[in-house]
Design a protein around this motif. Structure first.
Motif, PDB file in Angstrom:
ATOM      1  N   UNK A  26       0.299  -9.292  14.072  1.00 14.82           N
ATOM      2  CA  UNK A  26      -0.946  -9.200  14.828  1.00 14.82           C
ATOM      3  C   UNK A  26      -0.611  -9.348  16.301  1.00 14.82           C
ATOM      4  N   UNK A  27      -1.002  -8.355  17.079  1.00 14.27           N
ATOM      5  CA  UNK A  27      -0.774  -8.346  18.523  1.00 14.27           C
ATOM      6  C   UNK A  27      -2.135  -8.108  19.173  1.00 14.27           C
ATOM      7  N   UNK A  28      -2.656  -9.138  19.814  1.00 12.49           N
ATOM      8  CA  UNK A  28      -4.006  -9.020  20.355  1.00 12.49           C
ATOM      9  C   UNK A  28      -4.989  -8.821  19.211  1.00 12.49           C
ATOM     10  N   UNK A  29      -5.788  -7.762  19.292  1.00 12.28           N
ATOM     11  CA  UNK A  29      -6.745  -7.491  18.217  1.00 12.28           C
ATOM     12  C   UNK A  29      -6.273  -6.348  17.311  1.00 12.28           C
ATOM     13  N   UNK A  30      -4.979  -6.014  17.404  1.00  9.30           N
ATOM     14  CA  UNK A  30      -4.404  -4.945  16.582  1.00  9.30           C
ATOM     15  C   UNK A  30      -3.471  -5.539  15.537  1.00  9.30           C
ATOM     16  N   UNK A  31      -3.580  -5.032  14.326  1.00  9.39           N
ATOM     17  CA  UNK A  31      -2.747  -5.499  13.212  1.00  9.39           C
ATOM     18  C   UNK A  31      -1.895  -4.341  12.732  1.00  9.39           C
ATOM     19  N   UNK A  32      -0.589  -4.539  12.757  1.00  9.87           N
ATOM     20  CA  UNK A  32       0.374  -3.535  12.305  1.00  9.87           C
ATOM     21  C   UNK A  32       0.874  -3.981  10.935  1.00  9.87           C
ATOM     22  N   UNK A  33       0.476  -3.261   9.898  1.00  6.76           N
ATOM     23  CA  UNK A  33       0.822  -3.644   8.533  1.00  6.76           C
ATOM     24  C   UNK A  33       2.050  -2.876   8.086  1.00  6.76           C
ATOM     25  N   UNK A  34       3.063  -3.607   7.638  1.00  3.80           N
ATOM     26  CA  UNK A  34       4.261  -2.986   7.073  1.00  3.80           C
ATOM     27  C   UNK A  34       3.895  -2.236   5.800  1.00  3.80           C
ATOM     28  N   UNK A  35       4.748  -1.304   5.409  1.00  2.00           N
ATOM     29  CA  UNK A  35       4.501  -0.529   4.207  1.00  2.00           C
ATOM     30  C   UNK A  35       4.305  -1.418   2.988  1.00  2.00           C
ATOM     31  N   UNK A  36       3.205  -1.218   2.303  1.00  2.00           N
ATOM     32  CA  UNK A  36       2.880  -1.973   1.093  1.00  2.00           C
ATOM     33  C   UNK A  36       3.156  -1.096  -0.121  1.00  2.00           C
ATOM     34  N   UNK A  37       3.802  -1.674  -1.102  1.00  2.00           N
ATOM     35  CA  UNK A  37       4.228  -0.920  -2.276  1.00  2.00           C
ATOM     36  C   UNK A  37       3.591  -1.493  -3.536  1.00  2.00           C
ATOM     37  N   UNK A  38       3.844  -0.837  -4.638  1.00  2.00           N
ATOM     38  CA  UNK A  38       3.244  -1.233  -5.908  1.00  2.00           C
ATOM     39  C   UNK A  38       4.009  -2.320  -6.626  1.00  2.00           C
ATOM     40  N   UNK A  39       4.180  -3.456  -5.951  1.00  2.00           N
ATOM     41  CA  UNK A  39       4.802  -4.604  -6.622  1.00  2.00           C
ATOM     42  C   UNK A  39       3.828  -5.765  -6.617  1.00  2.00           C
ATOM     43  N   UNK A  40       3.946  -6.574  -7.653  1.00  2.00           N
ATOM     44  CA  UNK A  40       3.016  -7.688  -7.827  1.00  2.00           C
ATOM     45  C   UNK A  40       3.491  -8.925  -7.072  1.00  2.00           C
ATOM     46  N   UNK A  41       2.783 -10.028  -7.250  1.00  2.00           N
ATOM     47  CA  UNK A  41       3.109 -11.274  -6.541  1.00  2.00           C
ATOM     48  C   UNK A  41       4.495 -11.813  -6.895  1.00  2.00           C
ATOM     49  N   UNK A  42       5.013 -11.427  -8.064  1.00  2.00           N
ATOM     50  CA  UNK A  42       6.356 -11.847  -8.469  1.00  2.00           C
ATOM     51  C   UNK A  42       7.422 -10.858  -8.003  1.00  2.00           C
ATOM     52  N   UNK A  43       7.014  -9.923  -7.122  1.00  2.00           N
ATOM     53  CA  UNK A  43       7.893  -8.903  -6.557  1.00  2.00           C
ATOM     54  C   UNK A  43       8.454  -7.972  -7.632  1.00  2.00           C
ATOM     55  N   UNK A  44       7.654  -7.733  -8.686  1.00  2.00           N
ATOM     56  CA  UNK A  44       8.045  -6.807  -9.748  1.00  2.00           C
ATOM     57  C   UNK A  44       7.253  -5.513  -9.622  1.00  2.00           C
ATOM     58  N   UNK A  45       7.911  -4.423  -9.909  1.00  2.00           N
ATOM     59  CA  UNK A  45       7.291  -3.107  -9.911  1.00  2.00           C
ATOM     60  C   UNK A  45       6.167  -3.050 -10.934  1.00  2.00           C
ATOM     61  N   UNK A  46       5.018  -2.531 -10.532  1.00  2.00           N
ATOM     62  CA  UNK A  46       3.893  -2.315 -11.433  1.00  2.00           C
ATOM     63  C   UNK A  46       4.118  -0.966 -12.119  1.00  2.00           C
ATOM     64  N   UNK A  47       3.913  -0.921 -13.417  1.00  2.00           N
ATOM     65  CA  UNK A  47       4.129   0.313 -14.174  1.00  2.00           C
ATOM     66  C   UNK A  47       2.899   1.202 -14.138  1.00  2.00           C
ATOM     67  N   UNK A  48       3.130   2.496 -14.077  1.00  2.00           N
ATOM     68  CA  UNK A  48       2.045   3.471 -14.093  1.00  2.00           C
ATOM     69  C   UNK A  48       1.733   3.967 -12.698  1.00  2.00           C
ATOM     70  N   UNK A  49       1.538   5.261 -12.541  1.00  2.00           N
ATOM     71  CA  UNK A  49       1.333   5.868 -11.227  1.00  2.00           C
ATOM     72  C   UNK A  49       0.050   5.346 -10.559  1.00  2.00           C
ATOM     73  N   UNK A  50      -1.061   5.438 -11.249  1.00  2.00           N
ATOM     74  CA  UNK A  50      -2.304   4.966 -10.652  1.00  2.00           C
ATOM     75  C   UNK A  50      -2.255   3.458 -10.414  1.00  2.00           C
ATOM     76  N   UNK A  51      -1.682   2.723 -11.342  1.00  3.34           N
ATOM     77  CA  UNK A  51      -1.582   1.259 -11.194  1.00  3.34           C
ATOM     78  C   UNK A  51      -0.761   0.887  -9.967  1.00  3.34           C
ATOM     79  N   UNK A  52       0.299   1.637  -9.681  1.00  8.35           N
ATOM     80  CA  UNK A  52       1.099   1.359  -8.479  1.00  8.35           C
ATOM     81  C   UNK A  52       0.291   1.617  -7.217  1.00  8.35           C
ATOM     82  N   UNK A  53      -0.474   2.691  -7.221  1.00  8.34           N
ATOM     83  CA  UNK A  53      -1.300   3.005  -6.055  1.00  8.34           C
ATOM     84  C   UNK A  53      -2.350   1.922  -5.833  1.00  8.34           C
TER      85      UNK A  53
END
Length: 132
Positions: A26-53
């Motif tokens: 967060x810089x001032x009132x702008x938020x730069x979000x790093x690429x978010x991927x289809x992994x869960x809180x345990x850093x494991x890949x979520x299975x299924x195309x729609x589920x990953x999205x």
């Protein structure tokens, strides 16, 4: 110079500590979000195309929330896809999450591989601006 603050939502501490990047800055009132991927809180890949999205959007939503923002504050969206034939499915999922008008700018990029690991199909990067 404007202060910069790392945004690290609960459950994403390992990203900052082990992988060594901030889920957002967060810089001032702008938020730069790093690429978010289809992994869960345990850093494991979520299975299924729609589920990953869906998981990638849920991760994006969590990062924005931790920064005091929401998906309605997103002004720019960049998505990386390992198979651009997934765009119709992605757009249906995206439209469930981004329904505010005006819609954000959007760039979709084809990518051979994401995260240096097989199986990941989507990565969502965003810029959000908080109202002043």
């Amino acid at each position: 110079m404007t202060d910069r603050k790392a945004i690290i939502p609960d459950g994403m501490e390992a990203v900052y500590e082990k992988v060594r990047y901030a889920p957002a800055l967060k810089v001032g009132n702008t938020i730069y979000v790093s690429g978010q991927i289809g992994r869960d809180r345990d850093m494991r890949l979520v299975e299924g195309r729609e589920a990953q999205m869906v998981q990638a959007f849920e991760n994006l939503k969590a990062v924005l929330h931790a920064a005091g923002a929401s998906l309605r504050d997103v002004v720019d969206l960049t998505t990386f896809h390992t198979d651009l034939r997934d765009l119709p499915l992605f757009m249906r999922v995206r439209d469930r999450y981004l329904d505010a008008h005006p819609l954000p700018a959007w760039t979709a990029v084809g990518a051979h591989m994401l995260c240096g690991e097989a199986g990941y199909i989507i990565e969502i990067k965003a810029v959000a601006v908080l109202p002043e």
